[in-house]
Design a protein around this motif. Structure first.
Motif, PDB file in Angstrom:
ATOM      1  N   ILE A 127       0.867  -1.173   0.000  1.00  0.00           N
ATOM      2  CA  ILE A 127       0.000   0.000   0.000  1.00  0.00           C
ATOM      3  C   ILE A 127       0.903   1.221   0.000  1.00  0.00           C
ATOM      4  O   ILE A 127       1.743   1.381   0.895  1.00  0.00           O
ATOM      5  N   ALA A 169      -3.238   4.125  -1.907  1.00  0.00           N
ATOM      6  CA  ALA A 169      -4.307   4.434  -0.960  1.00  0.00           C
ATOM      7  C   ALA A 169      -5.057   5.703  -1.355  1.00  0.00           C
ATOM      8  O   ALA A 169      -6.295   5.739  -1.304  1.00  0.00           O
ATOM      9  N   VAL A 182      -7.373   5.046  -4.471  1.00  0.00           N
ATOM     10  CA  VAL A 182      -8.521   4.191  -4.155  1.00  0.00           C
ATOM     11  C   VAL A 182      -9.548   4.968  -3.327  1.00  0.00           C
ATOM     12  O   VAL A 182     -10.751   4.911  -3.600  1.00  0.00           O
ATOM     13  N   TRP A 218     -11.915  -1.079  -2.155  1.00  0.00           N
ATOM     14  CA  TRP A 218     -10.654  -1.771  -1.881  1.00  0.00           C
ATOM     15  C   TRP A 218     -10.764  -3.236  -2.299  1.00  0.00           C
ATOM     16  O   TRP A 218      -9.862  -3.777  -2.943  1.00  0.00           O
TER      17      TRP A 218
END
Length: 152
Positions: free
Chosen positions: A43, A88, A91, A106
């Motif tokens: 991530i 991150a 998204v 996610w």
């Protein structure tokens, strides 16, 4: 069935999924396909996503998920399926813009990326339709709405 998921959190963002979430989503994709293996999920922040997207795809902007399948040399007993790099910021922004629950988006990105690791793609229309149908079916098992539906 053996599925291992290694999660690297290189982004400090609120509401990130847990390792258990990531593992559940990947298991949902792999179990029916009788695939075993290991997936590494990283991530990242937007700058790392952008650098990787520019280097590997020639697109100088951050993206939601990048998939890096591992090509096992013949005769080598390795079960590494590959790596997913998920931004991150992207998204979260997409979930907000598309009025989707963050964890649902996610889940979609992880499943989408995992299907890429298995060789699925969406370069042409036929491939895209097959991949999107698989994503819809997998997400429906988790009571997640069709991510491709349009709202008016």
């Amino acid at each position: 069935m053996s599925i291992a998921v290694d999660v690297q959190y290189a982004a400090d963002a609120p509401g990130l999924p847990s390792e258990a979430d990531f593992t559940h989503w990947i298991e949902t994709v792999l179990t029916d396909r009788k695939v075993e293996g290991e997936v590494c999920i990283r991530i990242v922040e937007a700058d790392e996503s952008q650098a990787l997207n520019a280097e590997y795809r020639g697109k100088d902007k951050p993206t939601n998920v990048l998939s890096f399948p591992f090509e096992v040399p013949p005769g080598v007993p390795v079960t590494l399926l590959g790596d997913l790099v998920i931004c991150a910021d992207v998204v979260t922004q997409e979930a907000d813009e598309q009025a989707k629950a963050s964890l649902h988006h996610w889940a979609h990105m992880v499943m989408h990326g995992t299907l890429h690791l298995l060789g699925f793609d969406h370069i042409n229309d036929d491939e895209a339709e097959e991949m999107e149908a698989l994503e819809r079916a997998l997400l429906a098992r988790l009571d997640i709405d069709d991510p491709y539906r349009t709202t008016d």
